[in-house]
Structure formats: C-alpha cells, structure tokens
Design a protein around this motif. Structure first.
Motif, PDB file in Angstrom:
ATOM      1  N   LEU A 123       7.107  -1.037  -2.199  1.00 31.34           N
ATOM      2  CA  LEU A 123       6.501   0.376  -2.555  1.00 31.34           C
ATOM      3  C   LEU A 123       5.008   0.411  -2.097  1.00 31.34           C
ATOM      4  O   LEU A 123       4.538  -0.620  -1.998  1.00 31.34           O
ATOM      5  N   THR A 124       4.714   1.513  -1.797  1.00 32.94           N
ATOM      6  CA  THR A 124       3.430   1.777  -1.336  1.00 32.94           C
ATOM      7  C   THR A 124       3.146   3.097  -2.261  1.00 32.94           C
ATOM      8  O   THR A 124       3.670   4.116  -2.515  1.00 32.94           O
ATOM      9  N   LEU A 125       2.027   3.028  -3.150  1.00 33.20           N
ATOM     10  CA  LEU A 125       1.788   3.978  -4.312  1.00 33.20           C
ATOM     11  C   LEU A 125       0.522   4.687  -3.955  1.00 33.20           C
ATOM     12  O   LEU A 125      -0.520   4.035  -3.686  1.00 33.20           O
ATOM     13  N   TYR A 126       0.607   5.966  -4.069  1.00 30.56           N
ATOM     14  CA  TYR A 126      -0.643   6.748  -4.118  1.00 30.56           C
ATOM     15  C   TYR A 126      -1.257   7.248  -5.578  1.00 30.56           C
ATOM     16  O   TYR A 126      -0.444   8.046  -5.885  1.00 30.56           O
ATOM     17  N   LEU A 127      -2.303   6.861  -5.591  1.00 31.34           N
ATOM     18  CA  LEU A 127      -2.592   6.936  -7.095  1.00 31.34           C
ATOM     19  C   LEU A 127      -4.034   7.448  -7.227  1.00 31.34           C
ATOM     20  O   LEU A 127      -5.012   7.363  -6.638  1.00 31.34           O
ATOM     21  N   ARG A 128      -4.322   8.188  -8.437  1.00 30.14           N
ATOM     22  CA  ARG A 128      -5.720   8.439  -8.651  1.00 30.14           C
ATOM     23  C   ARG A 128      -6.488   7.198  -9.484  1.00 30.14           C
ATOM     24  O   ARG A 128      -7.461   7.034  -9.287  1.00 30.14           O
ATOM     25  N   ASN A 129      -5.704   6.525 -10.230  1.00 31.96           N
ATOM     26  CA  ASN A 129      -5.990   5.278 -10.929  1.00 31.96           C
ATOM     27  C   ASN A 129      -5.391   4.261 -10.982  1.00 31.96           C
ATOM     28  O   ASN A 129      -4.408   3.968 -11.796  1.00 31.96           O
ATOM     29  N   ALA A 130      -5.573   3.048 -10.225  1.00 31.87           N
ATOM     30  CA  ALA A 130      -4.777   2.005  -9.979  1.00 31.87           C
ATOM     31  C   ALA A 130      -4.710   1.005 -11.324  1.00 31.87           C
ATOM     32  O   ALA A 130      -3.736   0.150 -11.502  1.00 31.87           O
ATOM     33  N   SER A 131      -5.691   1.177 -12.066  1.00 29.69           N
ATOM     34  CA  SER A 131      -5.749   0.440 -13.254  1.00 29.69           C
ATOM     35  C   SER A 131      -4.744   0.599 -14.173  1.00 29.69           C
ATOM     36  O   SER A 131      -4.576  -0.258 -15.106  1.00 29.69           O
ATOM     37  N   LYS A 132      -3.936   1.732 -14.145  1.00 37.31           N
ATOM     38  CA  LYS A 132      -3.102   2.212 -15.038  1.00 37.31           C
ATOM     39  C   LYS A 132      -1.755   1.590 -14.720  1.00 37.31           C
ATOM     40  O   LYS A 132      -1.001   1.648 -15.628  1.00 37.31           O
ATOM     41  N   LEU A 133      -1.702   0.833 -13.706  1.00 36.99           N
ATOM     42  CA  LEU A 133      -0.361   0.091 -13.506  1.00 36.99           C
ATOM     43  C   LEU A 133      -0.047  -0.970 -13.998  1.00 36.99           C
ATOM     44  O   LEU A 133      -0.849  -2.103 -13.984  1.00 36.99           O
ATOM     45  N   LEU A 189      -7.309  11.481  -4.433  1.00 34.78           N
ATOM     46  CA  LEU A 189      -6.636  12.647  -4.992  1.00 34.78           C
ATOM     47  C   LEU A 189      -5.946  13.453  -3.828  1.00 34.78           C
ATOM     48  O   LEU A 189      -5.925  13.201  -2.808  1.00 34.78           O
ATOM     49  N   LEU A 190      -5.053  14.226  -4.311  1.00 34.20           N
ATOM     50  CA  LEU A 190      -4.287  14.855  -3.747  1.00 34.20           C
ATOM     51  C   LEU A 190      -4.815  16.029  -2.470  1.00 34.20           C
ATOM     52  O   LEU A 190      -4.264  16.401  -1.458  1.00 34.20           O
TER      53      LEU A 190
END
Length: 70
Positions: free
Chosen positions: A29-39, A53-54
């Motif tokens: 997986l590659t994840l595009y995120l606003r806040n990676a600390s939520k993973l 951001l988008l």
C-alpha cells in the motif's frame, strides 16, 4: 503482476479496515493522508505514507509515481 493499491483517506474507520484487509491479503500500500499519526502501527509499519492535502498536486504526483514504481 504487482498487487499494489494507492489509498486516499486511509485514516477513516473504513479506510483503516480496507488497509488492514488488503495487507492481510498480501497487497502493498501507498497511503495519501492528511495526518499519518492517525494510522495504527500495523499499517504504518508496513505501508508507505505520503502526507498532503487534496489540493497539493506535487504530493499527489509523488504518491502516484511512487505507487507506480512498486
């Protein structure tokens, strides 16, 4: 054939479930995120996370290009 998915919004409850299921099924997986600390750690330790951001076309291009190389 590569089994790779680029996920936008992977920190929502549904996104986390999707990520965990696809990782269990052997995808990368590659994840595009606003806040990676939520993973959760079981995702962040395995997946590639790109934050932005988008409206950040440079970061989105990086995510798409990175997922295409895998």
């Amino acid at each position: 054939m590569s089994r790779h998915i680029l996920v936008f919004g992977g920190t929502s409850p549904t996104g986390i479930d999707l990520c965990l299921a696809t990782l269990r099924d052997g995808y990368t997986l590659t994840l595009y995120l606003r806040n990676a600390s939520k993973l959760p750690a079981e995702i962040s330790d395995t997946a590639t996370a790109i934050t932005g951001l988008l409206d950040d076309s440079t970061a989105i291009e990086k995510a798409v290009a990175g997922s295409a190389k895998i």
